[in-house]
Enzyme design. Structure first.
Site, PDB file in Angstrom:
ATOM      1  N   ASP A 195       0.867  -1.178   0.000  1.00 13.42           N
ATOM      2  CA  ASP A 195       0.000   0.000   0.000  1.00 13.42           C
ATOM      3  C   ASP A 195       0.907   1.232   0.000  1.00 13.42           C
ATOM      4  O   ASP A 195       2.106   1.141   0.285  1.00 13.42           O
ATOM      5  CB  ASP A 195      -0.866  -0.050   1.271  1.00 13.42           C
ATOM      6  CG  ASP A 195      -1.768   1.152   1.417  1.00 13.42           C
ATOM      7  OD1 ASP A 195      -2.259   1.656   0.398  1.00 13.42           O
ATOM      8  OD2 ASP A 195      -1.970   1.587   2.565  1.00 13.42           O
ATOM      9  N   GLU A 218      -0.357   5.102   0.835  1.00 11.29           N
ATOM     10  CA  GLU A 218      -0.669   6.102   1.867  1.00 11.29           C
ATOM     11  C   GLU A 218      -0.725   5.449   3.249  1.00 11.29           C
ATOM     12  O   GLU A 218      -1.349   4.406   3.432  1.00 11.29           O
ATOM     13  CB  GLU A 218      -1.995   6.788   1.550  1.00 11.29           C
ATOM     14  CG  GLU A 218      -1.921   7.678   0.324  1.00 11.29           C
ATOM     15  CD  GLU A 218      -3.243   8.355   0.043  1.00 11.29           C
ATOM     16  OE1 GLU A 218      -3.659   9.205   0.840  1.00 11.29           O
ATOM     17  OE2 GLU A 218      -3.870   8.020  -0.980  1.00 11.29           O
TER      18      GLU A 218
END
Length: 200
Positions: free
Chosen positions: A7, A9
């Site tokens: 991922d 953010e």
């Protein structure tokens, strides 16, 4: 062969919408996928708030230009890429992520795109595919890759659970409590060790 799927953010860069909420003085925009599992619902709600305040892509990009990767993120990614292929899989948008990818050394990123009117208003968004993180991991596995995945939010759980090894990174207490079976880490060094171990 292994591919590590990360991922973006909350893992490598600060949450863009939280930074924009602070810059714009609109606290409601601090809501993220850590709070709302339904991404379509979350994005449509965000677009409604932007429209209400007369804000568009330009204002968000001005905030993004001031965002730097999280401390140690670039070094972590450089080290990880020295022994594993890496794909960043994010529900963010090309129009948001491009300047941040420059600061991270241009890693491979799979994300989505915004629909933007000529006046800069964000009128909609186009998701690359349904359940993009889980779908991408399954596609990689169908091509003969073993996947290792890590993320911090509800929308990362699918790819974490479907991978040969998966880890939560700097997640919330609630998500950690709901998923005690998933190893959770707070520091990049710990995550590097866990990924190396998983590849043995």
């Amino acid at each position: 062969m292994y591919i590590t799927c990360l991922d973006v953010e909350g893992v490598l860069v600060p949450e863009i919408w939280i930074a924009f909420a602070e810059a714009s003085g609109i606290p409601e925009l601090k809501r993220t996928t850590r709070d709302e599992p339904d991404y379509d619902k979350l994005m449509n709600w965000r677009l409604g708030i932007l429209k209400e305040h007369g804000l568009g892509l330009k204002e968000i990009q001005e905030t993004i230009a001031k965002i730097d990767p999280l401390p140690g993120a670039k070094e972590f990614l450089d080290e990880l890429r020295s022994f594993s292929q890496v794909i960043l899989i994010s529900d963010t948008f090309t129009q948001f992520a491009t300047p941040l990818m420059e600061k991270l050394g241009r890693p491979t990123l799979f994300c989505n795109s915004l629909e933007v009117a000529e006046n800069g208003e964000i009128t909609g968004f186009k998701m690359r595919c349904e359940k993009s993180k889980l779908t991408t991991v399954k596609a990689l596995q169908s091509m003969g890759f073993e996947t290792i995945a890590s993320g911090d939010s509800y929308n990362d759980l699918g790819m974490i659970q479907a991978s040969k090894a998966g880890f939560l990174f700097r997640s919330t207490e609630q998500i950690r409590a709901d998923h005690p079976e998933i190893l959770a880490y707070e520091e990049y060094d710990e995550l590097l060790v866990a990924i190396r171990e998983a590849m043995k």
